[in-house]
Design a protein around this motif. Structure first.
Motif, PDB file in Angstrom:
ATOM      1  N   GLY A   7       0.836  -1.193   0.000  1.00 32.47           N
ATOM      2  CA  GLY A   7       0.000   0.000   0.000  1.00 32.47           C
ATOM      3  C   GLY A   7       0.868   1.239   0.000  1.00 32.47           C
ATOM      4  O   GLY A   7       1.898   1.271   0.675  1.00 32.47           O
ATOM      5  N   VAL A   8       0.485   2.240  -0.757  1.00 31.34           N
ATOM      6  CA  VAL A   8       1.245   3.483  -0.824  1.00 31.34           C
ATOM      7  C   VAL A   8       0.383   4.634  -0.326  1.00 31.34           C
ATOM      8  O   VAL A   8      -0.722   4.853  -0.822  1.00 31.34           O
ATOM      9  CB  VAL A   8       1.732   3.767  -2.263  1.00 31.34           C
ATOM     10  CG1 VAL A   8       2.363   5.152  -2.346  1.00 31.34           C
ATOM     11  CG2 VAL A   8       2.743   2.713  -2.705  1.00 31.34           C
ATOM     12  N   LYS A  13       4.474  11.693  -7.580  1.00 25.03           N
ATOM     13  CA  LYS A  13       5.434  11.153  -8.550  1.00 25.03           C
ATOM     14  C   LYS A  13       6.178   9.928  -8.024  1.00 25.03           C
ATOM     15  O   LYS A  13       6.273   8.908  -8.699  1.00 25.03           O
ATOM     16  CB  LYS A  13       6.431  12.243  -8.947  1.00 25.03           C
ATOM     17  CG  LYS A  13       5.855  13.305  -9.858  1.00 25.03           C
ATOM     18  CD  LYS A  13       6.923  14.297 -10.292  1.00 25.03           C
ATOM     19  CE  LYS A  13       6.340  15.351 -11.229  1.00 25.03           C
ATOM     20  NZ  LYS A  13       7.371  16.337 -11.648  1.00 25.03           N
ATOM     21  N   ILE A  14       6.727  10.040  -6.808  1.00 30.17           N
ATOM     22  CA  ILE A  14       7.507   8.933  -6.264  1.00 30.17           C
ATOM     23  C   ILE A  14       6.601   7.764  -5.893  1.00 30.17           C
ATOM     24  O   ILE A  14       6.890   6.610  -6.219  1.00 30.17           O
ATOM     25  CB  ILE A  14       8.315   9.378  -5.037  1.00 30.17           C
ATOM     26  CG1 ILE A  14       9.324  10.484  -5.427  1.00 30.17           C
ATOM     27  CG2 ILE A  14       9.048   8.193  -4.427  1.00 30.17           C
ATOM     28  CD1 ILE A  14      10.387  10.045  -6.398  1.00 30.17           C
ATOM     29  N   GLY A  15       5.496   8.051  -5.228  1.00 24.44           N
ATOM     30  CA  GLY A  15       4.578   6.990  -4.817  1.00 24.44           C
ATOM     31  C   GLY A  15       4.028   6.210  -6.000  1.00 24.44           C
ATOM     32  O   GLY A  15       4.007   4.974  -5.991  1.00 24.44           O
ATOM     33  N   SER A  16       3.599   6.917  -7.035  1.00 24.78           N
ATOM     34  CA  SER A  16       3.057   6.237  -8.221  1.00 24.78           C
ATOM     35  C   SER A  16       4.156   5.503  -8.976  1.00 24.78           C
ATOM     36  O   SER A  16       3.910   4.440  -9.566  1.00 24.78           O
ATOM     37  CB  SER A  16       2.350   7.241  -9.142  1.00 24.78           C
ATOM     38  OG  SER A  16       3.242   8.251  -9.584  1.00 24.78           O
ATOM     39  N   ALA A  17       5.382   6.043  -8.958  1.00 22.94           N
ATOM     40  CA  ALA A  17       6.499   5.377  -9.634  1.00 22.94           C
ATOM     41  C   ALA A  17       6.822   4.048  -8.960  1.00 22.94           C
ATOM     42  O   ALA A  17       7.141   3.056  -9.630  1.00 22.94           O
ATOM     43  CB  ALA A  17       7.733   6.270  -9.630  1.00 22.94           C
ATOM     44  N   ARG A  43      -5.582  10.207  -7.453  1.00 24.44           N
ATOM     45  CA  ARG A  43      -6.194   8.885  -7.260  1.00 24.44           C
ATOM     46  C   ARG A  43      -6.738   8.345  -8.574  1.00 24.44           C
ATOM     47  O   ARG A  43      -6.530   7.177  -8.925  1.00 24.44           O
ATOM     48  CB  ARG A  43      -7.319   8.953  -6.220  1.00 24.44           C
ATOM     49  CG  ARG A  43      -6.856   9.245  -4.803  1.00 24.44           C
ATOM     50  CD  ARG A  43      -7.938   8.881  -3.790  1.00 24.44           C
ATOM     51  NE  ARG A  43      -9.237   9.477  -4.045  1.00 24.44           N
ATOM     52  CZ  ARG A  43      -9.626  10.657  -3.595  1.00 24.44           C
ATOM     53  NH1 ARG A  43      -8.788  11.399  -2.861  1.00 24.44           N
ATOM     54  NH2 ARG A  43     -10.849  11.115  -3.837  1.00 24.44           N
ATOM     55  N   GLN A  44      -7.431   9.195  -9.296  1.00 22.33           N
ATOM     56  CA  GLN A  44      -8.021   8.762 -10.563  1.00 22.33           C
ATOM     57  C   GLN A  44      -6.939   8.400 -11.580  1.00 22.33           C
ATOM     58  O   GLN A  44      -7.084   7.427 -12.332  1.00 22.33           O
ATOM     59  CB  GLN A  44      -8.928   9.863 -11.121  1.00 22.33           C
ATOM     60  CG  GLN A  44     -10.210  10.067 -10.314  1.00 22.33           C
ATOM     61  CD  GLN A  44     -11.040  11.240 -10.819  1.00 22.33           C
ATOM     62  OE1 GLN A  44     -10.531  12.133 -11.494  1.00 22.33           O
ATOM     63  NE2 GLN A  44     -12.330  11.232 -10.498  1.00 22.33           N
ATOM     64  N   ALA A  45      -5.855   9.179 -11.586  1.00 25.54           N
ATOM     65  CA  ALA A  45      -4.763   8.926 -12.530  1.00 25.54           C
ATOM     66  C   ALA A  45      -4.102   7.577 -12.258  1.00 25.54           C
ATOM     67  O   ALA A  45      -3.849   6.792 -13.185  1.00 25.54           O
ATOM     68  CB  ALA A  45      -3.723  10.046 -12.450  1.00 25.54           C
ATOM     69  N   VAL A  46      -3.841   7.280 -10.986  1.00 20.17           N
ATOM     70  CA  VAL A  46      -3.214   6.013 -10.614  1.00 20.17           C
ATOM     71  C   VAL A  46      -4.139   4.840 -10.919  1.00 20.17           C
ATOM     72  O   VAL A  46      -3.700   3.802 -11.433  1.00 20.17           O
ATOM     73  CB  VAL A  46      -2.819   6.023  -9.121  1.00 20.17           C
ATOM     74  CG1 VAL A  46      -2.429   4.630  -8.646  1.00 20.17           C
ATOM     75  CG2 VAL A  46      -1.659   6.987  -8.888  1.00 20.17           C
ATOM     76  N   GLY A  51      -4.632   0.346 -12.774  1.00 14.74           N
ATOM     77  CA  GLY A  51      -5.741  -0.583 -12.547  1.00 14.74           C
ATOM     78  C   GLY A  51      -5.798  -1.139 -11.140  1.00 14.74           C
ATOM     79  O   GLY A  51      -6.173  -2.299 -10.933  1.00 14.74           O
ATOM     80  N   ILE A  52      -5.414  -0.315 -10.150  1.00 14.99           N
ATOM     81  CA  ILE A  52      -5.419  -0.768  -8.758  1.00 14.99           C
ATOM     82  C   ILE A  52      -6.481  -0.021  -7.954  1.00 14.99           C
ATOM     83  O   ILE A  52      -7.047   0.976  -8.413  1.00 14.99           O
ATOM     84  CB  ILE A  52      -4.044  -0.545  -8.092  1.00 14.99           C
ATOM     85  CG1 ILE A  52      -3.721   0.964  -7.997  1.00 14.99           C
ATOM     86  CG2 ILE A  52      -2.953  -1.280  -8.853  1.00 14.99           C
ATOM     87  CD1 ILE A  52      -2.503   1.281  -7.156  1.00 14.99           C
ATOM     88  N   LYS A  53      -6.718  -0.490  -6.738  1.00 15.74           N
ATOM     89  CA  LYS A  53      -7.666   0.162  -5.841  1.00 15.74           C
ATOM     90  C   LYS A  53      -7.056   1.465  -5.306  1.00 15.74           C
ATOM     91  O   LYS A  53      -5.859   1.527  -5.007  1.00 15.74           O
ATOM     92  CB  LYS A  53      -7.997  -0.739  -4.655  1.00 15.74           C
ATOM     93  CG  LYS A  53      -8.688  -2.046  -5.015  1.00 15.74           C
ATOM     94  CD  LYS A  53      -8.891  -2.897  -3.764  1.00 15.74           C
ATOM     95  CE  LYS A  53      -9.510  -4.234  -4.071  1.00 15.74           C
ATOM     96  NZ  LYS A  53      -9.637  -5.074  -2.851  1.00 15.74           N
ATOM     97  N   VAL A  54      -7.888   2.489  -5.183  1.00 19.58           N
ATOM     98  CA  VAL A  54      -7.446   3.754  -4.593  1.00 19.58           C
ATOM     99  C   VAL A  54      -8.482   4.220  -3.579  1.00 19.58           C
ATOM    100  O   VAL A  54      -9.646   3.814  -3.637  1.00 19.58           O
ATOM    101  CB  VAL A  54      -7.241   4.849  -5.670  1.00 19.58           C
ATOM    102  CG1 VAL A  54      -6.102   4.492  -6.603  1.00 19.58           C
ATOM    103  CG2 VAL A  54      -8.529   5.098  -6.459  1.00 19.58           C
TER     104      VAL A  54
END
Length: 272
Positions: A7-8, A13-17, A43-46, A51-54
């Motif tokens: 979980g992040v 930038k760093i978290g999504s990377a 959240r929507q971008a990630v 394709g993960i839960k946010v």
């Protein structure tokens, strides 16, 4: 592949990377990852890209994950850690990527015996070419460190160091991309000054730095040896190197690392 869920907290930038790296490398599957952020846009971008839960709820991420990666700005770390402390407990592994924030400070906000690992990544991790170092807290196990190393290797390289060296890591690889970008700009500017178009000069500068780094990595030769291979007696390269040495390039770059390291140390002590 690891069996743990990741979980992040903080999907910037760093978290999504980090999420992109662990999923694309196959270290975890999409159903094993989740992210939280206060920004609906992030959240929507990630969710769309990976394709993960946010969720906007940090506690929900803690309840879901076995490994919680804290990717928030150092200025808001304390209240966020306090918010998720109960969810972390002693059973979850907390990985902090907040620059300059020491392990002792994070551990003081958690239950005694909480497992914490501190990481210093850098921005090239967004393209899978990060250079990161990590250090374990007082209760982090060898297996915890092994898992963090695997996560970091999924989007670059991860090297274990003692925590006392993480400020130097910040000054070198953390801030280093900015130094390199400035050098590339300067190299291109020199080409423009000599008559090349901006487009051609920039492409040549970028490929020269990329190719040189790749050659250094793959050849196994000492950098001085590689430099000598390009430097002919009385040639163009030695003339250029003379100008760089006269301008104290080596000392200036070393001073940049020193200044950035000291700034990281100051931020870690809570100085503004």
């Amino acid at each position: 592949m690891i069996k743990e869920k990741i979980g992040v907290v903080g999907a910037g930038k760093i978290g999504s990377a980090i999420l992109r790296g662990v999923i694309r490398s196959g270290l975890v599957q999409k159903h094993q990852a989740m992210a939280s952020d206060v920004s609906q846009t992030l959240r929507q971008a990630v969710a769309k890209q990976l394709g993960i839960k946010v969720t906007p709820n940090n506690a929900e991420v803690c309840a879901f994950a076995d490994i919680v990666i804290l990717a928030v700005k150092p200025q808001i770390l304390d209240p966020v850690v306090k918010e998720i402390a109960k969810g972390i407990g002693k059973t979850k592994l907390l990985v902090s990527v907040a620059a300059g924030v020491p392990l002792a400070r994070i551990e003081s906000l958690l239950a005694k015996g909480a497992r914490v690992v501190r990481v210093m990544p850098n921005i090239p991790c967004v393209v899978g070419a990060g250079a990161s170092c990590y250090a374990g807290g007082s209760s982090a196990s060898a297996k915890d460190l092994e898992k963090v190393g695997a996560i970091l290797d999924s989007f670059g390289i991860g090297l274990p160091v003692e925590e006392k060296y993480l400020d130097a890591v910040t000054g070198l690889s953390g801030s280093g991309p900015a130094y390199v970008f400035l050098f590339i700009e300067s190299l291109a500017d020199g080409g423009v000054q000599m008559g090349l178009s901006r487009d051609v000069a920039l492409k040549l500068a970028l490929q020269t730095v990329y190719g040189s780094a790749r050659l250094a990595l793959e050849s196994g030769k000492h950098l001085a040896e590689l430099r000598e291979e390009v430097t002919s007696p009385g040639g163009t390269t030695i003339a250029g190197l003379y100008a760089l040495e006269k301008g104290k390039m080596r000392g200036t770059v070393m001073e940049a690392v020193l200044r950035a390291t000291r700034r990281s140390q100051a931020l870690g002590k809570g100085e503004s």
